[in-house]
Every structure is written in C-alpha cells, then in structure tokens.
Design a protein around this motif. Sequence first.
Motif, PDB file in Angstrom:
ATOM      1  N   VAL A 283      -8.538  29.938  47.071  1.00 32.66           N
ATOM      2  CA  VAL A 283      -8.017  30.789  45.996  1.00 32.66           C
ATOM      3  C   VAL A 283      -7.098  31.861  46.579  1.00 32.66           C
ATOM      4  CG1 VAL A 283      -8.660  32.541  44.281  1.00 32.66           C
ATOM      5  CG2 VAL A 283      -9.922  30.396  44.407  1.00 32.66           C
ATOM      6  N   MET A 284      -7.532  32.461  47.680  1.00 36.66           N
ATOM      7  CA  MET A 284      -6.716  33.527  48.277  1.00 36.66           C
ATOM      8  C   MET A 284      -5.372  32.999  48.768  1.00 36.66           C
ATOM      9  SD  MET A 284      -9.267  35.996  50.393  1.00 36.66           S
ATOM     10  CE  MET A 284     -10.671  34.959  50.638  1.00 36.66           C
TER      11      MET A 284
ATOM     12  N   GLY B  77      -3.854  30.283  47.708  1.00 35.99           N
ATOM     13  CA  GLY B  77      -3.068  29.649  46.659  1.00 35.99           C
ATOM     14  C   GLY B  77      -3.126  28.132  46.666  1.00 35.99           C
ATOM     15  N   THR B  78      -3.985  27.550  47.493  1.00 32.79           N
ATOM     16  CA  THR B  78      -4.109  26.092  47.487  1.00 32.79           C
ATOM     17  C   THR B  78      -5.128  25.613  46.467  1.00 32.79           C
ATOM     18  OG1 THR B  78      -5.715  26.257  49.278  1.00 32.79           O
ATOM     19  CG2 THR B  78      -3.420  25.868  49.899  1.00 32.79           C
ATOM     20  N   VAL B  79      -5.963  26.514  45.981  1.00 31.48           N
ATOM     21  CA  VAL B  79      -6.921  26.213  44.919  1.00 31.48           C
ATOM     22  C   VAL B  79      -6.604  27.129  43.756  1.00 31.48           C
ATOM     23  CG1 VAL B  79      -9.354  26.263  44.263  1.00 31.48           C
ATOM     24  CG2 VAL B  79      -8.699  25.478  46.538  1.00 31.48           C
ATOM     25  N   ASP B  80      -6.573  26.588  42.547  1.00 32.50           N
ATOM     26  CA  ASP B  80      -6.183  27.401  41.393  1.00 32.50           C
ATOM     27  C   ASP B  80      -7.193  27.215  40.269  1.00 32.50           C
ATOM     28  OD1 ASP B  80      -3.305  28.773  40.380  1.00 32.50           O
ATOM     29  OD2 ASP B  80      -4.699  28.094  38.817  1.00 32.50           O
TER      30      ASP B  80
ATOM     31  N   VAL C 206      -7.070  28.319  37.186  1.00 30.43           N
ATOM     32  CA  VAL C 206      -6.469  27.962  35.885  1.00 30.43           C
ATOM     33  C   VAL C 206      -6.259  26.453  35.822  1.00 30.43           C
ATOM     34  CG1 VAL C 206      -4.497  28.288  34.366  1.00 30.43           C
ATOM     35  CG2 VAL C 206      -5.332  30.202  35.724  1.00 30.43           C
ATOM     36  N   GLN C 207      -5.784  25.900  36.909  1.00 31.77           N
ATOM     37  CA  GLN C 207      -5.575  24.456  36.964  1.00 31.77           C
ATOM     38  C   GLN C 207      -6.896  23.716  36.787  1.00 31.77           C
ATOM     39  OE1 GLN C 207      -2.302  23.302  37.439  1.00 31.77           O
ATOM     40  NE2 GLN C 207      -3.194  21.398  36.682  1.00 31.77           N
TER      41      GLN C 207
ATOM     42  N   ALA D   2     -14.972  34.914  42.396  1.00 36.43           N
ATOM     43  CA  ALA D   2     -14.160  35.466  41.305  1.00 36.43           C
ATOM     44  C   ALA D   2     -13.156  36.476  41.850  1.00 36.43           C
ATOM     45  CB  ALA D   2     -15.059  36.141  40.273  1.00 36.43           C
TER      46      ALA D   2
ATOM     47  N   GLY E 149      -7.205  38.836  39.893  1.00 35.38           N
ATOM     48  CA  GLY E 149      -5.907  38.236  39.593  1.00 35.38           C
ATOM     49  C   GLY E 149      -6.059  36.905  38.877  1.00 35.38           C
ATOM     50  N   GLU E 150      -7.049  36.131  39.286  1.00 36.57           N
ATOM     51  CA  GLU E 150      -7.284  34.840  38.644  1.00 36.57           C
ATOM     52  C   GLU E 150      -7.804  35.033  37.226  1.00 36.57           C
ATOM     53  OE1 GLU E 150      -6.223  32.394  40.483  1.00 36.57           O
ATOM     54  OE2 GLU E 150      -5.905  33.788  42.123  1.00 36.57           O
TER      55      GLU E 150
ATOM     56  N   ARG F   5      -7.079  37.432  35.237  1.00 28.61           N
ATOM     57  CA  ARG F   5      -5.927  37.785  34.393  1.00 28.61           C
ATOM     58  C   ARG F   5      -5.085  36.558  34.062  1.00 28.61           C
ATOM     59  NH1 ARG F   5      -1.085  39.251  36.022  1.00 28.61           N
ATOM     60  NH2 ARG F   5      -1.844  39.533  38.144  1.00 28.61           N
ATOM     61  N   ALA F   6      -4.906  35.682  35.054  1.00 28.33           N
ATOM     62  CA  ALA F   6      -4.126  34.465  34.817  1.00 28.33           C
ATOM     63  C   ALA F   6      -4.821  33.557  33.803  1.00 28.33           C
ATOM     64  CB  ALA F   6      -3.914  33.734  36.137  1.00 28.33           C
TER      65      ALA F   6
ATOM     66  N   HIS G  81      -4.302  34.997  30.384  1.00 31.78           N
ATOM     67  CA  HIS G  81      -2.921  34.765  29.968  1.00 31.78           C
ATOM     68  C   HIS G  81      -2.732  33.317  29.496  1.00 31.78           C
ATOM     69  CE1 HIS G  81       1.397  35.398  29.821  1.00 31.78           C
ATOM     70  NE2 HIS G  81       1.554  34.273  30.488  1.00 31.78           N
TER      71      HIS G  81
END
Lengths: 313, 152
Positions: free
Chosen positions: A241-242, A244-247, A249-250, A267, A270-271, A273-274, A277
Amino acid sequence: MLADPGCQDVPLRCLSTTVMAPLVLATVVASGCAEGPQVAVAWRAGAAAWPENSRTALKRLPPGVPVHVDAFLAFDRQPVLNALPYLDESRCETLAGNPIEEPVWLLQEELASLQAGWRCGVVDPAFPDAATVPDSLVGFDELLAMLADGTVAPSAVHLQAGWAPNVSHDPDVFAAELLERWVRADTGVELVILADTGLALQAFEARAKTLDLPITTTLLWPRLPPKGSQWGTELGVGLGVMSGTVDVVQAAEDAGADSILIRPSVAARGEVRALRHAGIGVAIGPLTHPADAPAFERWPVDTLYVADPTEAR
Amino acid sequence: MIGLLAMVHCASAGPLARVEIVADDPGTFLIHELPMIGARPGATLLQGLAQVQPVWKAGPLTVGTSIAAITVQGELPLTTLADGELAGLAGIQTRLGLPVGTLLGLSWTRDALWLDLAASIRADASWARPEWSTWSALPTIGVGWVPGARKD
C-alpha cells in the motif's frame, strides 16, 4: 478535487486552515475535521466481553446495537456460528472437558453432532478477561429464531460468510443456505454480508437478487491465511500500500463490494479518502484493544467493528 | 519511471547527499501516522521506517529514495545566513517511479542538520490504479542528517 486527507467533507475550510497554520496546528485540525463513524458494530457479538459468536454474547447485547457474527456451513449444509472452518482447539473442548487433539472441520460434521460433541467459550487467548461460558455452537436457525422472537434485537446483523476454498461448500450453496433461511425468517433486520473474497460476495449478491433481498456487501481486506503468518501477510500488504503496488480501491472494485472493512494494521488515511471519493463505504476493524476505537473514531470512516460491546452503537 | 531510472543512475554513481529521518514526501507520517502510535505501534513504526529517505546527488538534481516515495527534485541555494544555508526546492513525487504529485519548499542546512518546510501536493494514484482523480495538499516538514558535514 483538492482536499485535506482527514477532511473529505469540508475540503475548503480544512485546506485553508492546514495550509496557513503551522504543522502542529495542522495536525490537530486535520484530525479534528474528520467526521466520527456513524456505526460501531459488536465484533463477533462482543468477543472482548463474552465468548465469541455465543448464545451468551448474543443475549447480552443491548437492543439496537448492530452485531457481527461469523458463519460456516456444516456437512449437512446447516449454517453454524463459528469464526473458523474448524473448531479452535484453544477455545473449544469436548463435552467431557477434554482438549481437542485432532482438527474438527465443520465441513466434516453435521450440526447436530457438532453441538452434541463439543463446546466452545472455554477460554479465549485473545481476550483473557472475557467471561468463560462453555456452551455448544449456535446454529444459524437458532439465531434467526432469537431475532424473530426478540431475544436478540440488533439494528443490523453483519454476517461474515466464512467461505474458504477447499474447506467449504461451493459459494453458491453457501449463499443459498444462508439467504433463503434469512428470507424465510422474515426478521425485518438489516443484513450486511461480509466476506474476504470477491467470489463469495458475488455469490451472495447474485442469490440476494433472485430472492429480492436487499443486502449490503463488505469486503474484508486484506485476506489473511486461517493459520500461519498473519503478521507476514499484513506486513507485505502494508508495504504494498505504501509503495503503490497494492491498491485498496482496486481491491474493493474488483470484488464488486459496496464497502470495505480494512484491518487496522494496514489502514491508511490516504486510502480511506480515496475509497470515499470512489463512493465505497469504509469500515475499520476488528478493533480489539481499548486504545483502538478512540484513535480510529477520528478517521472519516462509516463503520468501526469493535470487540468491546460497550463501545458498540 | 523517471524516478526509477534516476534511482538506478544515482545508486551507481551519486553520493549520498543526506538521509531524511522524517521525510517531507509524502509527508504524512507526522500528521497521519504518529497520532496512531498508541493504537498500533508496530504499524506506525513500519510507516516511519518506510518514509526514511536517503537522498542521492544525481548531477544537478537529487533523488530521494524511500519505500513510500521516490522524489526527483532540484535544490537551488538562495542565500547563506549566519547560522546556515537556505535553499529552495521543487520536486516530482513518485510511488515507485509513478509520478503522483509535487513538492515545493524551503530548506535550511547547518553542519549535519538539514530541515525543510514544504507543501506536498499529490494524488492517490498507484501502479495498481493509475488514476489522478483525487488530490490532497499537506504542509510537511523534513528533518535530515547530512553525512560528512564539517562542523566549524
């Protein structure tokens, strides 16, 4: 859209404040702007106080409190409340009071034989202060009966479908057995389905649609192995997550889930909030320590899953 | 990708400019993570370590390389003060080379101590979901150690 991560719902006020203020003040403002959670659900019916998923726990919940329980299917397709696909040898024993030596898989036993042969709630290593009330497993039909007669009166039931590959019936069978019973009971209680795979959630979505049953689906994320290194999994996901290879939202979108329940160790604000959104509901849990709930209450999440039933609301 | 290429380049050729113990990019540790230390100390420690950022010289640029952010930035000396040097900095933040935002700020260096105050503006894009639809802005501070600095 430009907004402070902690202040999704009041972006302009927060943005101007945090940009202008010194960092320490900004920290306070960013924390203070977040809305509190709307709901706090009693995890496993309040595992910090009573044996998880037990009759005692269910009957002692205050009316109007949302409750979370886990369910698996026994060999005869009877749903039974249990957190694992087998009897946890640290929490259960034989009716004669002897320890469990061989694994007892729910899939290999009928509900009646499970209830006649073993009892759980002996002791909980995760919650040593919880009451010990040895008792047989609760069948899902029994839970429905308690909901129907008002013995248990939650505002919602958050049912974790404990489907797991190779040790459970087909997810379509699982969804049919649980949802058809729920419809027949006609309790009028809101139903939320949780699962840690998109496969299981989609099976429930499809069956609910055929039954014309409104449900909300929640992806439990990340998926942890039932045994083994949960710590290692959480570390790997956290680093992913940190970087950016795991998301997250995806993950929620791939599962087709209405919302996502993120484990507190991975948790990130930033995630969160995404996710908001993207229109995906956000929950965090299970929160098992006294310091957890006050810390996460300041996050802009919809739901917390709390092990202490006194924190449920 | 820019960041990755730059990181490979500087790792082989560039000397270490400094180590940012508290990095200004992504700059979320002090605001988002530190308040959670009571609830999840292990995860908070991990977040802190993931944001520790060695910064390498790469020609006229510097490249910060942490797990949480790889940032390519230019640093322009502004003036020499009696108690240190003031510089402006502007950079592109990436997540493993995927550009996600920018960083603008001022830094102050005295001997082995490096401090900066910056604004971090970044999107939530990731390699798994390369979408630049949601942005956030944070004031950030950085605290770093400059190796080999001579103390007068």
